[in-house]
Motif scaffolding. Structure first.
Motif, PDB file in Angstrom:
ATOM      1  N   HIS A  94       1.003  -1.285   0.047  1.00 65.04           N
ATOM      2  CA  HIS A  94       0.073   0.080  -0.066  1.00 65.04           C
ATOM      3  C   HIS A  94       1.023   1.063  -0.073  1.00 65.04           C
ATOM      4  O   HIS A  94       0.550   2.115   0.708  1.00 65.04           O
ATOM      5  N   GLN A  97      -1.494   6.200  -1.867  1.00 68.42           N
ATOM      6  CA  GLN A  97      -2.781   6.776  -1.574  1.00 68.42           C
ATOM      7  C   GLN A  97      -3.502   7.171  -2.671  1.00 68.42           C
ATOM      8  O   GLN A  97      -4.275   6.662  -3.459  1.00 68.42           O
ATOM      9  N   ASN A 140       4.855   3.541   4.166  1.00 73.91           N
ATOM     10  CA  ASN A 140       4.354   2.281   3.403  1.00 73.91           C
ATOM     11  C   ASN A 140       5.264   2.509   2.137  1.00 73.91           C
ATOM     12  O   ASN A 140       5.771   1.485   1.270  1.00 73.91           O
ATOM     13  N   SER A 144       7.323  -0.713   0.895  1.00 70.59           N
ATOM     14  CA  SER A 144       7.085  -0.980  -0.770  1.00 70.59           C
ATOM     15  C   SER A 144       8.564  -1.245  -1.552  1.00 70.59           C
ATOM     16  O   SER A 144       8.733  -2.443  -2.144  1.00 70.59           O
TER      17      SER A 144
END
Length: 161
Positions: A94, A97, A140, A144
């Motif tokens: 994730h 956004q 995040n 990632s």
């Protein structure tokens, strides 16, 4: 003036004004919308592409300066129907956004992993320090990039085993 840019492996030739920015060549002339345009001042990093293999902010490069050169955009990360591990990492962890900064983050992260396949968290944060994300706390995004690094290391081990 006529400009030809090898864009993700395909030559793109267009007549442009000498003042046209590379980001506008990519989006408006070549029709690739993955590269985002955010600020025109090189502050946000959403427009990062690779010019001859090096990340650049395409809002500060004239299309004429890229004439005859190689440009890779976020569309060029996916190869043969397979997402790049960095793209997969952003999905798995994730790392986005709203998605606006994501193309620049992906290109910057891929460049980092190409030169340093096992970056530490501080190294990842330093690499993406030229990228602004107004939605996340970068946690995040860092996860990632680590996910992608670990996936590539695992795949490399499987190949050598």
């Amino acid at each position: 003036m006529e400009v030809t840019i090898n864009l993700n492996g395909t030559p793109e030739t267009h007549d442009v004004e000498p003042r046209l920015l590379l980001v506008h060549f990519i989006r408006e002339k070549a029709g690739l919308r993955g590269t985002h345009w955010g600020c025109d001042t090189s502050n946000c990093g959403t427009c990062v592409v690779w010019l001859d293999g090096k990340p650049v902010k395409s809002c500060t490069v004239l299309a004429a300066m890229a004439d005859g050169r190689e440009v890779r955009t976020v569309e060029g990360l996916e190869q043969g129907g397979q997402l790049d591990p960095v793209q997969q990492g952003f999905m798995e962890c994730h790392g986005l956004q709203c998605g606006f900064c994501t193309p620049g983050m992906l290109m910057t992260a891929r460049a980092l992993l190409d030169r340093n396949p096992d970056p530490s968290e501080p190294e990842i944060r330093e690499a993406i320090s030229g990228q602004l994300c107004r939605c996340t706390g970068y946690e995040n995004i860092v996860r990632s990039v680590r996910w992608a690094a670990e996936k590539e290391a695992t795949e490399a081990e499987e190949v050598t085993a």
